[in-house]
Design an enzyme around this catalytic site. Sequence first.
Site, mmCIF file in Angstrom:
data_model
loop_
_atom_site.group_PDB
_atom_site.id
_atom_site.type_symbol
_atom_site.label_atom_id
_atom_site.label_comp_id
_atom_site.label_asym_id
_atom_site.label_seq_id
_atom_site.Cartn_x
_atom_site.Cartn_y
_atom_site.Cartn_z
ATOM 1 N N MET A 34 9.292 4.489 4.826
ATOM 2 C CA MET A 34 9.137 3.036 4.294
ATOM 3 C C MET A 34 10.370 2.815 3.454
ATOM 4 S SD MET A 34 7.005 1.391 5.991
ATOM 5 C CE MET A 34 7.427 0.001 5.301
ATOM 6 N N GLU A 35 10.511 3.879 2.416
ATOM 7 C CA GLU A 35 11.817 3.772 1.440
ATOM 8 C C GLU A 35 13.199 3.589 2.212
ATOM 9 O OE1 GLU A 35 8.242 5.064 -0.564
ATOM 10 O OE2 GLU A 35 8.927 5.546 1.423
ATOM 11 N N ASP A 52 23.907 -11.973 2.473
ATOM 12 C CA ASP A 52 24.120 -12.859 1.530
ATOM 13 C C ASP A 52 25.448 -12.780 0.793
ATOM 14 O OD1 ASP A 52 23.191 -14.137 -1.002
ATOM 15 O OD2 ASP A 52 23.760 -12.227 -2.262
ATOM 16 N N LEU A 56 0.704 -1.138 0.030
ATOM 17 C CA LEU A 56 -0.002 -0.129 -0.097
ATOM 18 C C LEU A 56 0.897 1.164 0.104
ATOM 19 C CD1 LEU A 56 -2.784 -1.202 2.452
ATOM 20 C CD2 LEU A 56 -2.810 -1.292 -0.071
ATOM 21 N N SER A 57 2.150 1.091 -0.402
ATOM 22 C CA SER A 57 2.973 2.406 -0.327
ATOM 23 C C SER A 57 2.704 2.960 -1.689
ATOM 24 C CB SER A 57 4.381 2.014 0.087
ATOM 25 O OG SER A 57 5.035 1.303 -0.950
ATOM 26 N N HIS A 58 2.992 4.442 -1.705
ATOM 27 C CA HIS A 58 2.640 4.995 -2.994
ATOM 28 C C HIS A 58 4.196 4.967 -3.670
ATOM 29 C CE1 HIS A 58 -0.108 6.717 -0.225
ATOM 30 N NE2 HIS A 58 -0.765 7.061 -1.214
#
Length: 160
Positions: A112-113, A127, A74-76
């Site tokens: 969020m980014e 990794d 739901l992030s833009h």
Amino acid sequence: MNFNHFDDHGNAIMVDVSGKQETLRTATAAAEVHMSDKVLAAIQNSAIAKGDVLGVARLAGIMAAKRTPDLIPLSHPLSLHSVAVEFEQDSAAGKIEVQCTVRAFERTGVEMEAMTGAAVAALTIYDMCKGSDKSISIGDIRLLYKEGGKSGVYRREVGQ
């Protein structure tokens, strides 16, 4: 508590930000990667078989921040103006702290980014080093700072 990611029928929705004012938004997030002294020394001495661990992790974090709407439902989609990924190495604690700072002139925040960038950079360190030590752990992904928009400035207190 009002959940704005749901409509009146309980369906998940993307919040409508079209009526909000564009402002400069900044957010910094962090993640910690814990590892053995041996692996941390190998990173510092460019002795990891897969190559430049922090260089690759930096690129992965930048790419991840730009791809956040593809990962978080739901992030833009935002037009990011700056993404920076930095590393603080702590040999005494056997850890690398990843910090990701994102800036954009947008209608919604970039937290969020920043968090996605920090998390993916940390995953990339794992990794690239897992062949040397599978016990590496990632933790304490958190927002450190944000500004812009109606809610103003947030700064995480030390130890919080």
